[in-house]
Design an enzyme around this catalytic site. Structure first.
Site, short mmCIF file in Angstrom:
data_model
loop_
_atom_site.label_atom_id
_atom_site.label_comp_id
_atom_site.label_asym_id
_atom_site.label_seq_id
_atom_site.Cartn_x
_atom_site.Cartn_y
_atom_site.Cartn_z
N HIS A 1 -7.43 -1.61 5.03
CA HIS A 1 -7.19 -0.21 4.93
C HIS A 1 -7.52 0.25 3.43
CE1 HIS A 1 -4.73 0.67 8.73
NE2 HIS A 1 -5.80 -0.15 8.95
N CYS B 1 3.00 -12.07 -12.12
CA CYS B 1 4.16 -12.03 -12.96
C CYS B 1 5.39 -12.30 -12.27
CB CYS B 1 3.97 -10.78 -13.88
SG CYS B 1 4.30 -9.30 -13.03
#
Length: 143
Positions: A98, A65
């Site tokens: 991670h 967006c």
């Protein structure tokens, strides 16, 4: 790996770039973005991608967006979705390594196409490390 893409009206230019990027790398991409630039509601498009990612094993999503914020907020409302809003390649690498992010959020008005290309490279090539990170991820989905 299958990727699902959706943008709102503020992400159309980046959408076109992402489609070409995936075509050039011969990667599987399904695009749910609107065809034109008329104003649409970003939550409707985030939902389409998140539901597909949740029901399709070995898949990831990409949402775009204007800022990436609205898409990120919406995506992270879905249990099982870990959406990372990334503005550089390091963030994209870490959100995969991670956090095992399964959705990448981008802001067309925030990052240029060169940066977005490096973000995509990191997102599609980086694997999850597991180990100590897995127990942390298991704590994310709250009831």
């Amino acid at each position: 790996m299958r990727y699902f893409l959706a943008t709102d009206h503020a992400g159309v230019r980046v959408r076109d770039f992402i489609v070409e990027y995936f075509r050039g790398k011969n990667l599987d991409l399904v695009d749910f973005s609107p065809s034109g630039s008329e104003s649409v509601d970003y939550p409707d498009y985030a939902k389409k991608v998140c539901l597909e990612v949740l029901k399709t094993p070995q898949s990831r999503g990409i949402l775009v967006c204007g800022s990436g914020i609205g898409m990120s907020i919406t995506a992270n409302r879905f249990k099982g979705i870990r959406a990372g809003l990334c503005t550089d390649a390091y963030m994209a690498e870490m959100t995969r390594r991670h956090n095992d992010a399964n959705v990448l959020c981008l802001g067309e008005r925030v990052s240029g196409l060169g940066i977005i290309e490096s973000i995509l490279d990191a997102f599609v090539t980086t694997e999850f490390e597991g180990g100590r990170h897995l127990s942390r991820i298991e704590k994310i989905d709250c009831e």
